[in-house]
Write a protein that holds these residues in place. Structure first.
Motif, PDB file in Angstrom:
ATOM      1  N   ASP A 139       0.809  -1.223   0.000  1.00 63.70           N
ATOM      2  CA  ASP A 139       0.000   0.000   0.000  1.00 63.70           C
ATOM      3  C   ASP A 139       0.846   1.279   0.000  1.00 63.70           C
ATOM      4  OD1 ASP A 139      -2.237  -1.601   0.025  1.00 63.70           O
ATOM      5  OD2 ASP A 139      -2.486  -1.492   2.200  1.00 63.70           O
ATOM      6  N   CYS A 173       2.610   2.332  -3.153  1.00 66.56           N
ATOM      7  CA  CYS A 173       2.751   2.781  -4.535  1.00 66.56           C
ATOM      8  C   CYS A 173       4.208   3.110  -4.849  1.00 66.56           C
ATOM      9  CB  CYS A 173       1.847   3.972  -4.844  1.00 66.56           C
ATOM     10  SG  CYS A 173       1.748   4.333  -6.608  1.00 66.56           S
ATOM     11  N   GLN A 212       3.330  -1.935  -5.547  1.00 67.77           N
ATOM     12  CA  GLN A 212       2.362  -1.562  -6.578  1.00 67.77           C
ATOM     13  C   GLN A 212       0.918  -1.598  -6.067  1.00 67.77           C
ATOM     14  OE1 GLN A 212       4.170  -4.312  -6.545  1.00 67.77           O
ATOM     15  NE2 GLN A 212       2.795  -6.030  -6.816  1.00 67.77           N
ATOM     16  N   SER A 213       0.661  -2.266  -4.941  1.00 65.12           N
ATOM     17  CA  SER A 213      -0.727  -2.395  -4.477  1.00 65.12           C
ATOM     18  C   SER A 213      -1.307  -1.084  -3.974  1.00 65.12           C
ATOM     19  CB  SER A 213      -0.810  -3.449  -3.369  1.00 65.12           C
ATOM     20  OG  SER A 213      -0.036  -3.043  -2.253  1.00 65.12           O
ATOM     21  N   CYS A 234      -0.927   1.942  -5.418  1.00 71.58           N
ATOM     22  CA  CYS A 234      -1.094   2.976  -6.449  1.00 71.58           C
ATOM     23  C   CYS A 234      -2.562   3.347  -6.639  1.00 71.58           C
ATOM     24  CB  CYS A 234      -0.487   2.508  -7.768  1.00 71.58           C
ATOM     25  SG  CYS A 234       1.311   2.431  -7.704  1.00 71.58           S
ATOM     26  N   ALA A 235      -3.455   2.346  -6.650  1.00 74.58           N
ATOM     27  CA  ALA A 235      -4.888   2.651  -6.777  1.00 74.58           C
ATOM     28  C   ALA A 235      -5.370   3.413  -5.553  1.00 74.58           C
ATOM     29  CB  ALA A 235      -5.691   1.367  -6.951  1.00 74.58           C
ATOM     30  N   LEU A 236      -4.892   3.046  -4.389  1.00 79.73           N
ATOM     31  CA  LEU A 236      -5.255   3.738  -3.165  1.00 79.73           C
ATOM     32  C   LEU A 236      -4.777   5.195  -3.193  1.00 79.73           C
ATOM     33  CD1 LEU A 236      -6.506   3.456  -0.334  1.00 79.73           C
ATOM     34  CD2 LEU A 236      -4.261   2.771   0.470  1.00 79.73           C
ATOM     35  N   THR A 258      -4.190   7.001  -5.883  1.00 74.19           N
ATOM     36  CA  THR A 258      -4.985   7.699  -6.891  1.00 74.19           C
ATOM     37  C   THR A 258      -6.349   8.080  -6.331  1.00 74.19           C
ATOM     38  OG1 THR A 258      -3.857   6.443  -8.616  1.00 74.19           O
ATOM     39  CG2 THR A 258      -5.903   7.542  -9.231  1.00 74.19           C
ATOM     40  N   ASN A 259      -6.979   7.171  -5.600  1.00 74.38           N
ATOM     41  CA  ASN A 259      -8.277   7.469  -4.987  1.00 74.38           C
ATOM     42  C   ASN A 259      -8.163   8.581  -3.954  1.00 74.38           C
ATOM     43  OD1 ASN A 259      -9.562   5.559  -6.518  1.00 74.38           O
ATOM     44  ND2 ASN A 259      -9.498   3.970  -4.942  1.00 74.38           N
ATOM     45  N   ARG A 260      -7.124   8.577  -3.146  1.00 69.18           N
ATOM     46  CA  ARG A 260      -6.928   9.644  -2.160  1.00 69.18           C
ATOM     47  C   ARG A 260      -6.723  10.991  -2.838  1.00 69.18           C
ATOM     48  NH1 ARG A 260      -2.775   6.534   1.812  1.00 69.18           N
ATOM     49  NH2 ARG A 260      -4.323   5.319   2.969  1.00 69.18           N
ATOM     50  N   GLN A 261      -5.953  11.003  -3.929  1.00 69.08           N
ATOM     51  CA  GLN A 261      -5.719  12.252  -4.655  1.00 69.08           C
ATOM     52  C   GLN A 261      -7.020  12.769  -5.259  1.00 69.08           C
ATOM     53  OE1 GLN A 261      -2.905  11.910  -7.822  1.00 69.08           O
ATOM     54  NE2 GLN A 261      -2.952  14.081  -8.316  1.00 69.08           N
ATOM     55  N   TRP A 262      -7.827  11.878  -5.822  1.00 68.10           N
ATOM     56  CA  TRP A 262      -9.113  12.268  -6.402  1.00 68.10           C
ATOM     57  C   TRP A 262     -10.029  12.846  -5.324  1.00 68.10           C
ATOM     58  CZ3 TRP A 262     -14.016  10.230  -5.379  1.00 68.10           C
ATOM     59  CH2 TRP A 262     -15.032  10.691  -6.206  1.00 68.10           C
TER      60      TRP A 262
END
Length: 140
Positions: free
Chosen positions: A104, A106, A114-115, A117-119, A121-125
């Motif tokens: 977790d 990125c 790598q796990s 990166c989606a987390l 991206t979601n936090r940045q959004w």
């Protein structure tokens, strides 16, 4: 030596107490404390209601609902040297996790990097969305 001093203090005590209980001139003229304290929030162009002998009125405006002056509010991020040690330890832990490529985080380094990166991206959004909502709410 101590006993005469104690006797003198006990003899002088009623005189001191009598001087303290003498009537004090009150600015309101009534001599009684107010019965009620009322806080009023005023809109634009409203005047503060007058206080009476039995009531104290405290007024604030909607433009400045805080007692902290505007130049001292929201001054940005707090420097690390002025933060609590718990906050500094949490920051160091997060930096160490990202540098080590732990899950977790990125990170291109490590097996589980790598796990996150989606987390991330979601936090940045979510942060961008909150910033946009705050900007829309502050525009009259």
């Amino acid at each position: 030596m101590f006993r005469p001093l104690m006797i003198a203090a006990l003899i002088a005590l009623p005189a001191v107490a009598g001087a303290q209980s003498a009537p004090v001139a009150d600015t309101a003229g009534s001599g009684t404390p107010p019965q009620r304290v009322r806080a009023v929030t005023l809109g634009v162009g409203q005047k503060c209601p007058q206080s009476s002998d039995t009531e104290i009125v405290i007024c604030s405006t909607l433009e400045q609902p805080y007692r902290i002056p505007k130049q001292f509010r929201d001054s940005g991020p707090i420097p690390a040297k002025n933060q609590a040690w718990g906050n500094r330890a949490a920051t160091m832990d997060q930096v160490g996790r990202a540098a080590g490529g732990l899950p977790d985080t990125c990170s291109p380094v490590g097996t589980g990097g790598q796990s996150g990166c989606a987390l991330a991206t979601n936090r940045q959004w979510a942060a961008e969305r909150r910033a946009k909502q705050d900007a829309d709410a502050s525009v009259p």
